[in-house]
Design an enzyme around this catalytic site. Structure first.
Site, PDB file in Angstrom:
ATOM      1  N   CYS A 243      -2.942   0.939  19.102  1.00 39.81           N
ATOM      2  CA  CYS A 243      -3.515  -0.400  19.206  1.00 39.81           C
ATOM      3  C   CYS A 243      -2.963  -1.257  18.082  1.00 39.81           C
ATOM      4  O   CYS A 243      -2.372  -0.761  17.136  1.00 39.81           O
ATOM      5  CB  CYS A 243      -5.028  -0.331  19.077  1.00 39.81           C
ATOM      6  SG  CYS A 243      -5.786   0.817  20.235  1.00 39.81           S
TER       7      CYS A 243
ATOM      8  N   ARG B 101       1.745  -3.442  21.035  1.00 42.79           N
ATOM      9  CA  ARG B 101       1.104  -2.145  20.747  1.00 42.79           C
ATOM     10  C   ARG B 101      -0.037  -1.840  21.706  1.00 42.79           C
ATOM     11  O   ARG B 101      -0.604  -0.749  21.691  1.00 42.79           O
ATOM     12  CB  ARG B 101       0.590  -2.111  19.298  1.00 42.79           C
ATOM     13  CG  ARG B 101       1.655  -2.179  18.233  1.00 42.79           C
ATOM     14  CD  ARG B 101       1.038  -2.212  16.842  1.00 42.79           C
ATOM     15  NE  ARG B 101       0.355  -0.985  16.525  1.00 42.79           N
ATOM     16  CZ  ARG B 101       0.920   0.039  15.882  1.00 42.79           C
ATOM     17  NH1 ARG B 101       2.185  -0.034  15.537  1.00 42.79           N
ATOM     18  NH2 ARG B 101       0.242   1.126  15.614  1.00 42.79           N
TER      19      ARG B 101
ATOM     20  N   TRP C 126      -5.005  -0.452  23.270  1.00 37.39           N
ATOM     21  CA  TRP C 126      -4.334   0.405  24.251  1.00 37.39           C
ATOM     22  C   TRP C 126      -5.344   1.513  24.523  1.00 37.39           C
ATOM     23  O   TRP C 126      -5.552   2.390  23.688  1.00 37.39           O
ATOM     24  CB  TRP C 126      -3.029   0.971  23.716  1.00 37.39           C
ATOM     25  CG  TRP C 126      -2.278   1.743  24.747  1.00 37.39           C
ATOM     26  CD1 TRP C 126      -2.243   3.104  24.909  1.00 37.39           C
ATOM     27  CD2 TRP C 126      -1.480   1.225  25.809  1.00 37.39           C
ATOM     28  NE1 TRP C 126      -1.470   3.444  25.980  1.00 37.39           N
ATOM     29  CE2 TRP C 126      -0.987   2.317  26.560  1.00 37.39           C
ATOM     30  CE3 TRP C 126      -1.122  -0.052  26.210  1.00 37.39           C
ATOM     31  CZ2 TRP C 126      -0.155   2.159  27.668  1.00 37.39           C
ATOM     32  CZ3 TRP C 126      -0.297  -0.206  27.303  1.00 37.39           C
ATOM     33  CH2 TRP C 126       0.174   0.885  28.036  1.00 37.39           C
TER      34      TRP C 126
ATOM     35  N   ASN D  80      -7.840   2.206  15.545  1.00 39.21           N
ATOM     36  CA  ASN D  80      -6.634   2.642  16.243  1.00 39.21           C
ATOM     37  C   ASN D  80      -6.587   4.154  16.082  1.00 39.21           C
ATOM     38  O   ASN D  80      -6.635   4.667  14.979  1.00 39.21           O
ATOM     39  CB  ASN D  80      -5.390   2.006  15.597  1.00 39.21           C
ATOM     40  CG  ASN D  80      -4.101   2.519  16.226  1.00 39.21           C
ATOM     41  OD1 ASN D  80      -4.118   3.035  17.350  1.00 39.21           O
ATOM     42  ND2 ASN D  80      -2.993   2.411  15.520  1.00 39.21           N
ATOM     43  N   GLY D  81      -6.545   4.887  17.193  1.00 37.67           N
ATOM     44  CA  GLY D  81      -6.460   6.346  17.110  1.00 37.67           C
ATOM     45  C   GLY D  81      -7.458   6.994  18.049  1.00 37.67           C
ATOM     46  O   GLY D  81      -7.976   6.360  18.967  1.00 37.67           O
TER      47      GLY D  81
ATOM     48  N   GLU E 101      17.400  14.113  33.799  1.00 39.85           N
ATOM     49  CA  GLU E 101      16.894  12.998  32.993  1.00 39.85           C
ATOM     50  C   GLU E 101      17.974  12.481  32.050  1.00 39.85           C
ATOM     51  O   GLU E 101      18.132  11.271  31.875  1.00 39.85           O
ATOM     52  CB  GLU E 101      15.658  13.437  32.219  1.00 39.85           C
ATOM     53  CG  GLU E 101      15.130  12.442  31.197  1.00 39.85           C
ATOM     54  CD  GLU E 101      14.747  11.086  31.777  1.00 39.85           C
ATOM     55  OE1 GLU E 101      14.703  10.944  33.021  1.00 39.85           O
ATOM     56  OE2 GLU E 101      14.517  10.148  30.990  1.00 39.85           O
TER      57      GLU E 101
ATOM     58  N   LYS F 212      19.236   8.586  32.025  1.00 36.70           N
ATOM     59  CA  LYS F 212      19.242   7.738  30.820  1.00 36.70           C
ATOM     60  C   LYS F 212      20.604   7.091  30.631  1.00 36.70           C
ATOM     61  O   LYS F 212      20.715   5.906  30.312  1.00 36.70           O
ATOM     62  CB  LYS F 212      18.856   8.573  29.591  1.00 36.70           C
ATOM     63  CG  LYS F 212      17.387   8.892  29.509  1.00 36.70           C
ATOM     64  CD  LYS F 212      16.520   7.725  29.077  1.00 36.70           C
ATOM     65  CE  LYS F 212      15.655   7.029  30.088  1.00 36.70           C
ATOM     66  NZ  LYS F 212      15.037   7.586  31.193  1.00 36.70           N
TER      67      LYS F 212
ATOM     68  N   GLU G  26      21.163   4.419  33.281  1.00 37.88           N
ATOM     69  CA  GLU G  26      20.318   3.233  33.081  1.00 37.88           C
ATOM     70  C   GLU G  26      20.765   2.405  31.883  1.00 37.88           C
ATOM     71  O   GLU G  26      20.742   1.182  31.925  1.00 37.88           O
ATOM     72  CB  GLU G  26      18.875   3.685  32.800  1.00 37.88           C
ATOM     73  CG  GLU G  26      18.114   4.212  33.975  1.00 37.88           C
ATOM     74  CD  GLU G  26      16.664   4.420  33.608  1.00 37.88           C
ATOM     75  OE1 GLU G  26      16.381   5.362  32.839  1.00 37.88           O
ATOM     76  OE2 GLU G  26      15.824   3.637  34.067  1.00 37.88           O
TER      77      GLU G  26
ATOM     78  N   HIS H 227      29.459  26.167  43.230  1.00 33.95           N
ATOM     79  CA  HIS H 227      29.344  25.898  44.680  1.00 33.95           C
ATOM     80  C   HIS H 227      29.884  24.523  45.038  1.00 33.95           C
ATOM     81  O   HIS H 227      29.471  23.937  46.037  1.00 33.95           O
ATOM     82  CB  HIS H 227      27.874  26.033  45.101  1.00 33.95           C
ATOM     83  CG  HIS H 227      27.322  27.398  44.875  1.00 33.95           C
ATOM     84  ND1 HIS H 227      27.644  28.486  45.664  1.00 33.95           N
ATOM     85  CD2 HIS H 227      26.520  27.874  43.884  1.00 33.95           C
ATOM     86  CE1 HIS H 227      27.048  29.569  45.198  1.00 33.95           C
ATOM     87  NE2 HIS H 227      26.348  29.228  44.119  1.00 33.95           N
TER      88      HIS H 227
ATOM     89  N   LYS I   3      10.560  -2.604  34.706  1.00 32.03           N
ATOM     90  CA  LYS I   3       9.760  -1.559  34.064  1.00 32.03           C
ATOM     91  C   LYS I   3       8.824  -0.899  35.080  1.00 32.03           C
ATOM     92  O   LYS I   3       8.554   0.278  34.990  1.00 32.03           O
ATOM     93  CB  LYS I   3       8.919  -2.150  32.917  1.00 32.03           C
ATOM     94  CG  LYS I   3       8.142  -1.099  32.129  1.00 32.03           C
ATOM     95  CD  LYS I   3       9.054  -0.066  31.529  1.00 32.03           C
ATOM     96  CE  LYS I   3       8.291   1.076  30.879  1.00 32.03           C
ATOM     97  NZ  LYS I   3       9.181   2.214  30.501  1.00 32.03           N
TER      98      LYS I   3
HETATM   99  C1  AGP Z   1      12.837   5.646  33.893  1.00 36.06           C
HETATM  100  O1  AGP Z   1      13.746   5.490  32.819  1.00 36.06           O
HETATM  101  C2  AGP Z   1      13.018   4.589  34.941  1.00 36.06           C
HETATM  102  N1  AGP Z   1      12.758   3.309  34.356  1.00 36.06           N
HETATM  103  C3  AGP Z   1      12.324   4.859  36.245  1.00 36.06           C
HETATM  104  O2  AGP Z   1      12.973   5.974  36.823  1.00 36.06           O
HETATM  105  C4  AGP Z   1      10.802   5.170  36.190  1.00 36.06           C
HETATM  106  O3  AGP Z   1      10.618   6.435  35.621  1.00 36.06           O
HETATM  107  C5  AGP Z   1      10.278   5.207  37.632  1.00 36.06           C
HETATM  108  O4  AGP Z   1      10.477   3.930  38.193  1.00 36.06           O
HETATM  109  C6  AGP Z   1       8.810   5.574  37.713  1.00 36.06           C
HETATM  110  O5  AGP Z   1       8.044   4.615  37.020  1.00 36.06           O
HETATM  111  P1  AGP Z   1       6.504   4.975  36.707  1.00 36.06           P
HETATM  112  O6  AGP Z   1       6.544   6.185  35.813  1.00 36.06           O
HETATM  113  O7  AGP Z   1       5.950   3.763  36.026  1.00 36.06           O
HETATM  114  O8  AGP Z   1       5.838   5.284  38.001  1.00 36.06           O
END
Ligand code: AGP
Length: 619
Positions: free
Chosen positions: A2, A31, A81, A105-106, A488, A492, A495, A511, A614
């Protein structure tokens, strides 16, 4: 996580305390933004004056315009938060008991026990929060001490967990007191005024002279003095520093980007997700999981639905939950799930993993699963969001707000929550004895410090990333829980650096994908622990030899002390030893840093990469 701000300065009551508090909250809103509130004290007020509203700061500002507060001499402000209690007006901070107002906060781990004691002593509670318990404790301690600083020292010693607490009392209108344990608090030094904040962003507009408070310290600020003691009352001299960041950098904690800051938040994200999840006997208590135990015992299949990074957390969960609980776990991309007429029913537990809690694909999967009679449990980082609201139960991660579009700390929080779910089910269904669960929880609690070790030793990763800024393709190989880590790591890099990247199960290489290997092709390989029961380690080392023989540039992530990889690795990034199933919490981190550093070297915006959002709230 927070945002907290405190101010004292007006020798005569005025509007500045409120103005400073609101400005500080504006800079701290990253935050947390579930709710916001302020409390003022001033000579002649007689009482604490508070206003608080759910939602973003703008809601509080609107409330203050409709119902203004009187002039004051001191103020505390909080942007929340949520951890305990839904994000609504009642649970918003500050919390008041008598003439005391508190912001926090915590996570106070022992708040339930303290709340029961207070209730037995006649305390009445309005909210579901752990913070309101602190307000009542402080009110009682003040009645005994007649001094807010002494009262806070007394209360701070009774709290377990993590906390930064600020408090004001109507009878001491030229004083703000604060206490911290495992949660940040800094002091801003002014002329005839002083400031407190969860970080310097709270007061950087007013002063760059600051004091950093240490562990278990109490600070008292008045317009002309700052006094710091430990919890026992011994005076201490905190470190003084001058803030050389600009305001924007201050909101990122001095990091160059929210992405870099959030990568470095990960020890706290894991530690805070683990906090408050066991009872006094050490048994797991996941009190948000409001699905009857009998139903959880009857579950014969688990289906994880998620997208992107969250889906890869689901893949890690599969290995852990199947191993600990002996329940089959399927992992489904949410956008595929409901269109393939899945076999789910009342004996299926559907686990929806989502940082935002608003991903439409995942929400649609949740609705479909419930129509089929399945119970749905959400693993989510955002309190009060749609997916938890439409699920039967929720297990919140406590990673704090994730501002950068590409997910990092939420991913480690999701994996941690999945481990907790697996251990909880194993404990409930009798697959694991309490001592086994306690041992695994103990190993989990050691992980945050090990993540910090990886972060502290990451310069080699950064150097390699910068040297590879011109690459056009990177492959990622992993096995067992290293496979979702490979996926993952590839995501990254795609992205953040807009580079073609692909993750494979290492065993799949021969394969077909091995045809991609040519001279100089960079390949990350996540190597399992050599200490594991099976021979996966030797198989993955063989994979490294196979691709090295064909000209690949091998970038190996391996456990400290694993010398077997050295002859075949062009670069090695060691991570501390952890049990095999917990390894993703460590092996992911170098890949995040690599992607962030390479993208930065390319001059790209790592916080808001092109084409991305996001939260994808459309199907
Ligand atoms: C992760 O780096 C991406 N921005 C994306 O794959 C994200 O994980 C996915 O859209 C799911 O989002 P959410 O966790 O908010 O459901």
């Amino acid at each position: 996580m927070c945002g907290i701000v405190g101010y004292v300065g007006e020798h005569a009551a005025g509007t500045k305390p409120l103005e400073v508090a609101l400005e500080g909250l504006r800079r701290l809103e990253y935050r947390g933004y579930d709710s916001a509130g302020v409390a003022l004290v001033g000579a002649g007020l007689g009482q604490v004056a508070t206003r608080k509203k759910a939602g973003k700061l703008v809601n509080l500002v609107a409330e203050l315009e409709e119902n203004p507060l009187p002039p004051a001499t001191a103020a505390i402000g909080h942007t929340r938060w949520a951890t305990h209690g839904a994000p609504n007006d009642v649970n918003a901070h500050p919390h008041v008991a008598g003439k005391v107002a508190v912001i926090h906060n915590g996570i106070v781990e022992n708040f339930a026990q303290l709340k029961a004691e207070l209730a037995d002593d006649g305390a009445r509670f309005r909210s579901e929060t752990d913070t309101e318990v602190v307000a009542h404790l402080l009110e009682r301690a003040y009645a005994r001490t007649g001094d807010l600083t002494a009262a806070l020292r007394e209360v701070a010693q009774r709290l377990e967990g993590t906390f930064t607490i600020l408090a004001v009392h109507a009878d001491e209108p030229q004083k703000v007191v604060g206490a911290r344990h495992d949660s940040p608090l800094v002091v801003g030094l002014g002329e005839g005024e002083n400031f407190l904040g969860s970080d310097v962003a709270a007061f950087i507009a007013h002063t760059r002279e600051a004091l950093e408070l240490g562990q278990d310290q109490v600070v008292t600020i008045t317009p002309d003095s700052v006094t710091v003691t430990d919890f026992d009352g011994s005076v201490v001299e905190p470190r003084r520093f001058t803030v050389d960041w600009d305001a924007a950098a201050a909101e990122k904690g001095g990091f160059a980007s929210f992405m870099d800051k959030e990568i470095h938040d990960q020890p706290h994200a894991v530690a805070d997700t683990l906090l408050g999840r066991t009872d006094l006997s050490g048994a797991l208590v996941l009190d948000e999981i409001r699905i009857p135990e009998a139903v959880l015992r009857s579950v014969d299949k688990i289906v994880v639905v998620a997208c992107g990074t969250a889906a890869y957390a689901g893949h890690v969960a599969k290995y852990a939950i199947e191993h600990w609980c002996r329940i089959p776990v399927e992992v489904e991309l949410a956008h595929e799930f409901r269109y393939r007429d899945p076999v789910v029913n009342e004996k299926t537990l559907v686990v929806a993993v989502s940082q935002s809690g608003e991903t439409m694909d995942t929400l649609m999967a949740v609705r479909h699963a419930r129509e089929q009679g399945s119970k749905v449990l959400a693993i989510c980082n955002t309190h009060g969001s749609t997916i938890p609201r439409e699920s039967d139960a929720v297990l919140y991660t406590h990673a704090g707000p994730e501002v950068a579009v590409a997910s990092t700390k939420a991913f480690l929080g999701q994996i941690t929550a999945a481990y907790l779910l697996g251990l909880y089910l194993a404990q409930l269904r009798g697959n694991k004895f309490p001592d086994e669960v306690a041992e695994l929880l103990g190993q989990l609690r050691e992980v945050p410090a090990k993540i910090q070790q990886v972060l502290d030793g990451a310069e080699h990763v950064r150097e390699v990333a910068r040297s590879m800024r011109e690459v056009s393709s990177v492959l990622f190989l992993g096995r067992h829980v290293g496979f979702p880590v490979a996926l993952e790591g590839a995501l990254k890099l795609k992205e953040l650096a807009y580079i073609h990247a692909e993750g494979f199960a290492a065993g799949e290489l021969k394969h077909g994908p091995i045809a991609l290997i040519e001279e100089g092709q960079p390949v990350f390989v996540i190597v399992p622990s050599p200490r594991g029961r099976d021979s996966l380690h030797s198989k993955v080392v063989s994979n490294i030899q196979e691709i090295r023989a064909r000209g690949a540039r091998t970038l190996v992530i391996a456990e400290e002390g694993d010398s077997d990889v050295l002859p075949y690795a062009d670069e090695v990034f060691f991570v501390p030893q952890v049990p095999t199933l917990l390894a993703p919490l460590l092996t992911t981190v170098p890949l995040q840093i690599f992607a962030c550093e390479l993208a930065t070297a390319k001059g790209l915006d790592v916080d808001q990469p092109r084409n991305l959002a996001k939260s994808v709230t459309v199907e």
